[in-house]
Design a protein around this motif. Sequence first.
Motif, PDB file in Angstrom:
ATOM      1  N   GLY A   1       0.811  -1.210   0.000  1.00 18.54           N
ATOM      2  CA  GLY A   1       0.000   0.000   0.000  1.00 18.54           C
ATOM      3  C   GLY A   1       0.844   1.259   0.000  1.00 18.54           C
ATOM      4  N   GLY A   2       1.946   1.250   0.758  1.00 16.67           N
ATOM      5  CA  GLY A   2       2.827   2.419   0.784  1.00 16.67           C
ATOM      6  C   GLY A   2       3.436   2.700  -0.575  1.00 16.67           C
ATOM      7  N   LEU A   3       3.852   1.648  -1.285  1.00 20.44           N
ATOM      8  CA  LEU A   3       4.418   1.842  -2.618  1.00 20.44           C
ATOM      9  C   LEU A   3       3.365   2.357  -3.600  1.00 20.44           C
ATOM     10  CD1 LEU A   3       6.852   1.537  -4.460  1.00 20.44           C
ATOM     11  CD2 LEU A   3       6.221  -0.855  -4.822  1.00 20.44           C
ATOM     12  N   SER A   4       2.133   1.906  -3.453  1.00 18.39           N
ATOM     13  CA  SER A   4       1.054   2.379  -4.327  1.00 18.39           C
ATOM     14  C   SER A   4       0.785   3.868  -4.123  1.00 18.39           C
ATOM     15  CB  SER A   4      -0.226   1.579  -4.053  1.00 18.39           C
ATOM     16  OG  SER A   4      -0.044   0.218  -4.315  1.00 18.39           O
ATOM     17  N   VAL A   5       0.753   4.287  -2.871  1.00 18.68           N
ATOM     18  CA  VAL A   5       0.518   5.702  -2.565  1.00 18.68           C
ATOM     19  C   VAL A   5       1.655   6.555  -3.113  1.00 18.68           C
ATOM     20  CG1 VAL A   5       0.359   7.388  -0.693  1.00 18.68           C
ATOM     21  CG2 VAL A   5      -0.918   5.233  -0.552  1.00 18.68           C
ATOM     22  N   LEU A   6       2.890   6.096  -2.932  1.00 15.30           N
ATOM     23  CA  LEU A   6       4.042   6.836  -3.452  1.00 15.30           C
ATOM     24  C   LEU A   6       3.984   6.932  -4.971  1.00 15.30           C
ATOM     25  CD1 LEU A   6       6.784   8.197  -2.990  1.00 15.30           C
ATOM     26  CD2 LEU A   6       7.839   5.929  -3.087  1.00 15.30           C
ATOM     27  N   GLY A   7       3.602   5.839  -5.626  1.00 18.45           N
ATOM     28  CA  GLY A   7       3.511   5.857  -7.082  1.00 18.45           C
ATOM     29  C   GLY A   7       2.475   6.841  -7.593  1.00 18.45           C
TER      30      GLY A   7
ATOM     31  N   LEU B   1      -6.423   6.209  -0.516  1.00 21.29           N
ATOM     32  CA  LEU B   1      -5.884   4.858  -0.377  1.00 21.29           C
ATOM     33  C   LEU B   1      -5.372   4.611   1.039  1.00 21.29           C
ATOM     34  CD1 LEU B   1      -3.909   4.204  -3.696  1.00 21.29           C
ATOM     35  CD2 LEU B   1      -6.286   3.707  -3.150  1.00 21.29           C
ATOM     36  N   VAL B   2      -4.737   5.603   1.615  1.00 22.86           N
ATOM     37  CA  VAL B   2      -4.238   5.471   2.986  1.00 22.86           C
ATOM     38  C   VAL B   2      -5.395   5.221   3.948  1.00 22.86           C
ATOM     39  CG1 VAL B   2      -3.049   6.643   4.875  1.00 22.86           C
ATOM     40  CG2 VAL B   2      -2.209   6.892   2.531  1.00 22.86           C
TER      41      VAL B   2
END
Length: 426
Positions: free
Chosen positions: A91-97, A185-186
Amino acid sequence: MAAPASVSPSPAVIVLAVGGLYVAQSVIGGVTWAGLPAVLRERGLALGNVGLLSLIALPWGLKFLWAPVIERFRLPPVGRDRSGEIVMWGGGLSVLGLAVVGFWGPVSLGPVLACLTVVALATATVDIACDGYAVESLPRAQHGWANAAQVGGAYLGSAIGGGLFLVLVAGLGWAPAVWALAVLLVLLGVPFLLRWRATAIATHRPHTPSLAAALRRPDIRRGVLACALYVLAHKTAMMMVGPFLIDAGFDLATVGLVNGAGTLFVGLAAALAGGALVRVCGARAVLVSALGLQAAAFFFFAARHLYPAIPASALIAVAVAGSSGIMALGFVALYAQFMHWSDPRQGGIDFTLFQSTDALVSMVGGVVSGYAAQHLGYGVFFAGAGLLAAAAIPAIALICRPGAGGGVEALYQDRSAAFLPSGESR
């Protein structure tokens, strides 16, 4: 021996915790499959290039390759369930992307495709853990709750990603719209993480999840074939509905409202109705009916292209019904079959095989549909899609006939032996 409490949560908890993750994943899918194609078409991109967005689904199509590794990490032979760790990192990588995509405009197709593919890789990995968690956590009698979380969450997320996102782009611009989705998303991931931290316990698991174990089972092979046929006939042509509406004279905000409001209300209602119909009529009857209705919708799109005098209101109504109602109705039944065919001891692998088939067929079909619509015209394209959906009806009826395959019932009857508290045996 009864399974641990963490393995049998209440249906309400599943809807809240797992459903939030399905919504989050579908927000990204809605942007990719409905929102971004309409944005790019409005800004003059050729239909063939719009179809290239289907390549973003590649990680979803190939995730079965790393699903065994993820599932063995998630379910160690002895220890706590690690689903939450996978969700946090993915989830963290998705938010960063998404935050990075916000800095690029949508016309920078190459960088946006690359970044969204990385996001798709992260969300596909999270989905392995999410599906496995849902399959193992619910007994077969409660699969309807998981189907409601999956399909209902998917349509709510699609409404946001394919509808609200377009309204935000039209009103606020690209960057603020993308960043708003990243924040969302978070928030959607928090309920699952809170529940996981509160209930995960050390457990002994005698079964080692593997891809080979899945492929040996007739139910899995039958399910992969059914999924490929159904998605090819039912879903791939729907990617061209947004561009079709744009070329028919509707503005971006209108298409956003069609995708968003239609998906949110019609899709959710159809998902609930589909769950009830599956219990009453069986998944096979619902799948066949949905294919027939989708074929009729495709034929209508072809007729509307050839005869523009057909009222625009009728076009909007059929677009909403086809992309939201009929799709939800069919996929509730398909997901019910997926859960029925999956082994609860390695649900993340089994369910992933079905979803990978869905993604691969959708990806290839989306690319082909873009070029087909561009070179053949919408009329011929949608007429062909309607014929394909109609031709798939007898095949799906045969594959999903009652009593075909079988064998999974014993796995559910013995599910308590697969998840024993650490230090205990049968």
